[in-house]
Design a protein around this motif. Structure first.
Motif, PDB file in Angstrom:
ATOM      1  N   TRP A 827       5.060  -2.990  -2.617  1.00 53.48           N
ATOM      2  CA  TRP A 827       5.642  -1.743  -2.114  1.00 53.48           C
ATOM      3  C   TRP A 827       4.771  -0.559  -2.552  1.00 53.48           C
ATOM      4  CZ3 TRP A 827      10.982  -1.156  -0.084  1.00 53.48           C
ATOM      5  CH2 TRP A 827      11.595  -2.391   0.166  1.00 53.48           C
ATOM      6  N   GLY A 828       3.507  -0.577  -2.160  1.00 51.52           N
ATOM      7  CA  GLY A 828       2.559   0.400  -2.680  1.00 51.52           C
ATOM      8  C   GLY A 828       2.808   1.829  -2.238  1.00 51.52           C
ATOM      9  N   TYR A 829       3.484   2.041  -1.102  1.00 46.08           N
ATOM     10  CA  TYR A 829       3.681   3.403  -0.602  1.00 46.08           C
ATOM     11  C   TYR A 829       4.996   3.987  -1.118  1.00 46.08           C
ATOM     12  CZ  TYR A 829      -0.250   2.594   2.538  1.00 46.08           C
ATOM     13  OH  TYR A 829      -1.501   2.333   3.040  1.00 46.08           O
ATOM     14  N   GLN A 830       5.170   5.275  -0.897  1.00 49.93           N
ATOM     15  CA  GLN A 830       6.379   5.957  -1.324  1.00 49.93           C
ATOM     16  C   GLN A 830       7.612   5.283  -0.716  1.00 49.93           C
ATOM     17  OE1 GLN A 830       6.176  10.282  -0.935  1.00 49.93           O
ATOM     18  NE2 GLN A 830       3.949  10.144  -0.771  1.00 49.93           N
ATOM     19  N   ARG A 831       8.698   5.222  -1.508  1.00 54.62           N
ATOM     20  CA  ARG A 831       9.898   4.513  -1.060  1.00 54.62           C
ATOM     21  C   ARG A 831      10.457   5.096   0.235  1.00 54.62           C
ATOM     22  NH1 ARG A 831      11.929   2.024  -5.764  1.00 54.62           N
ATOM     23  NH2 ARG A 831      10.080   1.251  -6.863  1.00 54.62           N
ATOM     24  N   ARG A 856       2.646  -6.841   1.509  1.00 55.53           N
ATOM     25  CA  ARG A 856       1.214  -6.743   1.761  1.00 55.53           C
ATOM     26  C   ARG A 856       0.598  -5.495   1.126  1.00 55.53           C
ATOM     27  NH1 ARG A 856       1.246  -8.225   8.260  1.00 55.53           N
ATOM     28  NH2 ARG A 856       2.069 -10.364   8.043  1.00 55.53           N
ATOM     29  N   HIS A 857       1.426  -4.574   0.701  1.00 58.68           N
ATOM     30  CA  HIS A 857       0.936  -3.318   0.132  1.00 58.68           C
ATOM     31  C   HIS A 857       0.930  -3.462  -1.388  1.00 58.68           C
ATOM     32  CE1 HIS A 857       3.087  -1.672   3.949  1.00 58.68           C
ATOM     33  NE2 HIS A 857       1.929  -2.238   4.241  1.00 58.68           N
ATOM     34  N   ARG A 858      -0.110  -4.086  -1.905  1.00 56.21           N
ATOM     35  CA  ARG A 858      -0.184  -4.398  -3.335  1.00 56.21           C
ATOM     36  C   ARG A 858      -0.997  -3.335  -4.060  1.00 56.21           C
ATOM     37  NH1 ARG A 858      -1.237 -10.383  -5.589  1.00 56.21           N
ATOM     38  NH2 ARG A 858       0.754 -10.553  -4.479  1.00 56.21           N
ATOM     39  N   LEU A 859      -0.394  -2.771  -5.100  1.00 63.37           N
ATOM     40  CA  LEU A 859      -1.045  -1.735  -5.893  1.00 63.37           C
ATOM     41  C   LEU A 859      -2.034  -2.340  -6.881  1.00 63.37           C
ATOM     42  CD1 LEU A 859       2.136   0.393  -6.607  1.00 63.37           C
ATOM     43  CD2 LEU A 859       0.146   1.191  -5.329  1.00 63.37           C
ATOM     44  N   ASP A 897       1.768   5.226  -6.868  1.00 60.56           N
ATOM     45  CA  ASP A 897       2.019   4.789  -5.493  1.00 60.56           C
ATOM     46  C   ASP A 897       1.052   5.511  -4.574  1.00 60.56           C
ATOM     47  OD1 ASP A 897       3.038   7.361  -5.188  1.00 60.56           O
ATOM     48  OD2 ASP A 897       5.116   6.735  -5.230  1.00 60.56           O
ATOM     49  N   TRP A 898       1.188   5.262  -3.265  1.00 61.86           N
ATOM     50  CA  TRP A 898       0.315   5.868  -2.274  1.00 61.86           C
ATOM     51  C   TRP A 898       1.122   6.739  -1.315  1.00 61.86           C
ATOM     52  CZ3 TRP A 898      -1.276   0.229  -1.387  1.00 61.86           C
ATOM     53  CH2 TRP A 898      -2.278  -0.146  -2.303  1.00 61.86           C
ATOM     54  N   GLY A 899       0.427   7.711  -0.739  1.00 64.85           N
ATOM     55  CA  GLY A 899       0.941   8.483   0.371  1.00 64.85           C
ATOM     56  C   GLY A 899      -0.087   8.491   1.488  1.00 64.85           C
ATOM     57  N   LEU A 900       0.282   9.076   2.611  1.00 69.34           N
ATOM     58  CA  LEU A 900      -0.628   9.156   3.752  1.00 69.34           C
ATOM     59  C   LEU A 900      -0.927  10.612   4.064  1.00 69.34           C
ATOM     60  CD1 LEU A 900       0.865   6.437   6.125  1.00 69.34           C
ATOM     61  CD2 LEU A 900      -1.239   6.276   4.762  1.00 69.34           C
ATOM     62  N   GLN A 901      -2.139  10.861   4.503  1.00 65.71           N
ATOM     63  CA  GLN A 901      -2.595  12.209   4.802  1.00 65.71           C
ATOM     64  C   GLN A 901      -3.389  12.186   6.108  1.00 65.71           C
ATOM     65  OE1 GLN A 901      -2.259  15.078   2.789  1.00 65.71           O
ATOM     66  NE2 GLN A 901      -3.231  16.305   4.365  1.00 65.71           N
ATOM     67  N   PRO A 902      -2.987  12.955   7.143  1.00 67.98           N
ATOM     68  CA  PRO A 902      -3.814  13.061   8.363  1.00 67.98           C
ATOM     69  C   PRO A 902      -5.167  13.668   8.037  1.00 67.98           C
ATOM     70  CG  PRO A 902      -1.597  13.881   8.752  1.00 67.98           C
ATOM     71  CD  PRO A 902      -1.718  13.686   7.275  1.00 67.98           C
TER      72      PRO A 902
END
Length: 929
Positions: A827-831, A856-859, A897-902
């Motif tokens: 659960w690598g991305y923000q909840r 699949r989102h392994r930190l 954790d990870w986030g996304l950025q355009p």
């Protein structure tokens, strides 16, 4: 030696310093604990061995000198030095003090001061031993071992062993006693700087007692097979990654207990944070964390350690799916005489204690407090975490806007103004009335506020700007606030009812209230009008939860025989909960609920031979709004033997059925600058749902081949056929009504967890060290998500390794090193991404990750090395301890954790990492009097 007179009664003198630390500090010290000046007294013949205190008085009288010393410092020493035959005071003092570890200095005014001689080896020794019962030649636990000449005493552990330290070398009389056994009195010789050993064998007898006085410090109730499930008060005091001691982070040192970095949310053996319960003096504490769940909610100064009752706990422990974390207030710390004050970069803590003796009863009282120092000094570690988390997330923001107002160029130039404040207050008192009767009362109150004011500038694609829509950047002011307060109070009375029966009655109150708000500030009337209009439609989200629970519990302990024990327990609780949730994705949910619960439990403990004990029992729970009676059988088998060829061996296996009747769940916050990622909510299980349940099977093995070494292995398995979880898909469905009940919020789930751990510890002359490794496998379903299949849980840490070492350099300096490593997090991305986003969300930057497969989102692994140097020194009754620590010595970039950025380019998203704090120094200072 005559003492200065004091106008206060002696019963009040002992507690007065605790109530008058400032105005009466020097007066009380001089009355009861300070140095005394010798006066002229009649003395015995000079050539007769006499107590050192008497000899010093004679010297002051005979030589007509001013002599100052602490009466406690010279207690227990004797001398036969012929005072009148020595011409000078200096020579006399050297003669009198020659067989002690004391020395003297002469001040500029001519006064002689007796003090500890740091150049000489210690003239103190220790006593260790074993207490056995004659009937079966087996160890006798909880026997009292006291020194007749003073207040020093202790109690035997579950192995029947005891230790008395810092006894003055010489002859002492030990008194060993236990209810139901004959008392033994033995004279022993304590060697200077050494240890003497003795074995006592007590014979059972029938006796009638009018009063039982227990003079024993801090006896751990845990058997050897579960001793590894406890943290001492000293372990709670260690500085955490946030720069201050944190009880929650300290609990993660226990096998099977973990935290979600950087938060203080605890998980026990692969279960959600909602599956266990934290109790302070037996009272539930909701959300036991402070500063947005970044710190533990309690000052360690108030607590007598932590005990973790993990998988397989007994029926008397109550209702929980994974376990109980038990905390108790500490009424008498071994290193505190009157008060202790501690300061670190995050908080200021203090503690005071005292004793009142009135007639045949005595009362011990304690008060402790902690307050955050954000208004005076903003901790770098906390500031960095809040700044990193206070980011307007472009993906969540875009998901709440219309398609023609996308934030495709990301968000930059963010300016945050973090805010943080917290405090907690503790008070506890115990009154002993004699004959085994006591009254204990305690209260706790804590409050915490965390938030950030943020100004962000989103960038849109050039296609979204035109003369008609406006152009250029827009400043978006946002505010994210989170706060809670917790209050608990309890009073319990304990008394013998018959020669073999003891009763206990406790009444309690627990109140919790939490609120969180995300607000969009006033938008400027310029630039991109289409974006402004879209933003104005999603202003604000909020959550509030208030829970009040009152309880009454009665317990009977019945000793049927030497090897048989029956415990009966009954409790009543009434709970009221109010809950409100509003956000952009789920609309509005409201609930007001009341619940009454009646429960009864019984447990039998039987001794099967010399080394084996079996415990079995059942817990019955009735909910008046249901017709069902819930039955939960539980049992455990223990084996313990100290005289095997391999050394001390203890084993335990236990299990049973467990349910939870107060539902706790977490809702992912939609606030795009959420410092706190989820909101915790408590309420009774809705009548439309069955209470969650789980089956446990656990085992542990402890082996101590040598007194300095011990090894523990533990394993557990949990089958969870029925759980409750938030159904985000149902809440976001188009057919859902605008206002919903908790029944719409929760849906059935299932799962399982299994794992184990290894603990290897050493404590000896070279220092102490502990190696821990834990493995955890946890899977469950999430309603409305992931196709109903079992997926790894977001809180699970499959592999966790910890190494702690404490090496004393000398009597003043101690070095501590700690390593923590974690592997396999999913659960690598923000909840909130997994809760609110799916393949249908247009997030303004192309195809997102596959939210349907969080496994699949392994930190990347977490690695952190901390170093700490502690310096301690005492001056009479004052002790000072300072710590200099370096957190994350290697400055490893640990990803939370990870986030996304355009990126600004069409159909492109880039991943950004939210990092835990890097290398930094922390300081701490503690003063004890």
């Amino acid at each position: 030696m005559a003492r200065p007179s004091c106008p206060m009664p002696t019963g009040w003198i002992r507690v007065f310093p605790s109530l008058s630390l400032f105005a009466g500090f020097f007066l009380v010290w001089s009355c009861i604990g300070g140095p005394a000046v010798a006066q002229s007294v009649d003395t015995a013949p000079a050539d007769t061995a006499a107590p050192l205190e008497e000899a010093l008085d004679r010297l002051a009288t005979h030589a007509e000198v001013s002599l100052v010393y602490d009466a406690k410092l010279v207690q227990g020493y004797y001398t036969d030095c012929p005072i009148r035959a020595i011409p000078s005071p200096e020579a006399t003092l050297r003669c009198v003090l020659r067989d002690t570890d004391l020395d003297f200095v002469q001040t500029s005014g001519g006064t002689y001061v007796v003090k500890t001689d740091v150049r000489r080896p210690s003239r103190h020794g220790s006593v260790t031993g074993l207490v056995k019962r004659a009937a079966r030649d087996a160890p006798l636990a909880n026997a009292h071992v006291e020194v007749r000449s003073g207040p020093t005493g202790t109690a035997t552990d579950q192995n029947g062993r005891f230790r008395l330290s810092e006894l003055v070398a010489g002859t002492h009389t030990l008194v060993v006693s236990h209810i139901g056994y004959e008392t033994k009195t033995v004279e022993i010789q304590v060697p200077p700087g050494g240890t003497t050993r003795h074995t006592f064998t007590l014979t059972s007898t029938s006796i009638a007692l009018d009063s039982v006085l227990v003079n024993a410090p801090k006896v751990s109730p845990l058997p050897p097979s579960r001793r590894h499930a406890r943290l001492s008060p000293e372990q709670l005091q260690r500085i955490s990654t946030t720069g201050t001691p944190s009880v929650a982070h300290a609990a993660s040192q226990l096998l099977g207990v973990t935290t979600d970095a950087p938060y203080a949310d605890l998980h026990m053996q692969g279960s959600a944070s909602s599956a266990h319960e934290v109790r302070l003096d037996g009272v539930p504490v909701r959300n036991p964390a402070a500063t947005g769940r970044l710190l533990g909610a309690f000052t360690p100064m108030a607590l007598d350690g932590i005990v973790a009752h993990k998988a397989g706990f007994g029926p008397l422990r109550g209702d929980a799916l994974s376990g109980i974390l038990q905390l108790e207030h500490d009424l008498q710390q071994s290193d505190t005489r009157y008060a202790t004050v501690q300061a670190d970069p995050v908080s200021l803590s203090g503690r005071t204690e005292g004793t009142i003796a009135l007639g045949r009863s005595s009362t011990q009282a304690m008060a402790a407090a902690r307050i955050g120092t954000w208004g005076v000094h903003q901790s770098y570690a906390l500031s960095q975490i809040i700044d990193t988390w206070s980011v307007l997330d472009p993906v969540l923001t875009a998901a709440q806007l219309s398609a023609d107002s996308l934030i495709t160029g990301g968000i930059t130039n963010q300016r945050a103004q973090p805010q943080s404040q917290f405090y907690d207050l503790h008070g506890a008192a115990r009154t002993e009335f004699g004959a085994g009767r006591s009254l204990y009362a305690s209260v706790y109150h804590g409050r915490s506020v965390l938030g950030a004011h943020l100004t962000s500038i989103p960038h849109t694609s050039s296609s979204n700007t035109s003369p008609s829509t406006g152009s250029g950047s827009v400043e978006i002011p946002t505010s994210d606030r989170y706060g809670w307060k917790n209050t608990t109070a309890q009073a319990s009375y304990e008394s013998p009812l018959t020669a073999r029966t003891t009763g206990r009655l406790q009444t309690s109150l627990s109140h919790y209230r939490a609120e969180s708000h995300f607000d969009l500030g006033e938008l400027p009337l310029r630039s991109n009008y289409r974006l402004l209009y879209a933003l104005s439609s999603v202003q604000g989200s909020s959550t509030s939860n208030a829970v009040t629970e009152m309880g009454l519990e009665g317990t009977l302990d019945i000793r049927l025989s030497e090897d048989e024990m029956l415990t009966l327990q009954g409790d009543f609780s009434s709970l009221r909960s109010r809950f409100h949730l509003t956000n952009a994705f789920v609309g509005r949910v409201r609930s007001t609920a009341r619940s009454t619960r009646l429960a009864a439990a019984g447990q039998v403990e039987l001794g099967l031979g010399r080394f084996t004990t079996v415990r079995g029992g059942v817990r019955l729970t009735s909910l008046p709004d249901r017709t069902a009676l819930f039955v939960e059988p539980r049992a455990a088998l223990r084996y313990h033997r100290t005289d095997t060829a391999l050394g001390n061996v203890a084993a335990r296996i236990g299990g049973g059925l467990y349910r939870k009747y107060t539902s706790q769940f977490e809702v992912a916050r939609d606030g795009t600058t959420a410092v706190v990622p989820t909101t915790k909510v408590w309420m009774p299980v809705p009548s439309t749902h069955q209470p969650p349940q789980a089956y446990h099977l656990s085992s542990s093995l402890t082996w101590a081949p040598h007194p300095a070494w011990s090894t523990t292995l533990e394993g557990y398995g949990k089958w969870k056929p029925h759980l409750l979880a938030v159904n985000y898909a149902s809440l976001q469905s188009e057919t859902a009504t605008n206002a919903r009940s908790p029944s719409d919020l929760l849906s059935a789930s299932r799962g399982h967890a299994y794992g184990g751990g290894l603990r290897l510890s050493y404590e000896g002359a070279w220092g102490r060290g502990t190696l821990r490794y834990a493995y955890s496998h946890s899977r469950r379903t999430f309603p409305g998500r992931f196709g109903g299949r079992l997926v790894p849980t977001p809180w699970n840490e499959p592999h966790r390794l910890m190494l702690n070492t404490h090496l004393p350099l000398n009597n003043v300096l101690t070095v501590a090193l700690k390593y923590t490593g974690t592997w396999g997090r999913h659960w690598g991305y923000q909840r909130a991404y997994y809760a609110y986003l799916d393949d249908g969300n247009d997030i303004g930057g192309g195809a997102p990750p596959d939210w349907n497969h969080p496994e699949r989102h392994r930190l990347p692994p977490l690695h952190r090395v901390d170093a700490n140097l502690t310096a301690s020194h005492s001056w009479g009754d004052v002790a000072v301890s300072g710590q200099i620590g370096l957190v994350n010595v290697l400055d490893h970039e640990n990803v939370a954790d990870w986030g996304l950025q355009p990126t600004g380019e069409p159909a492109e998203l880039t991943r950004r990492s939210r990092l835990l704090p890097g290398r930094r120094a922390v300081l701490s200072l503690e003063v004890t009097y």
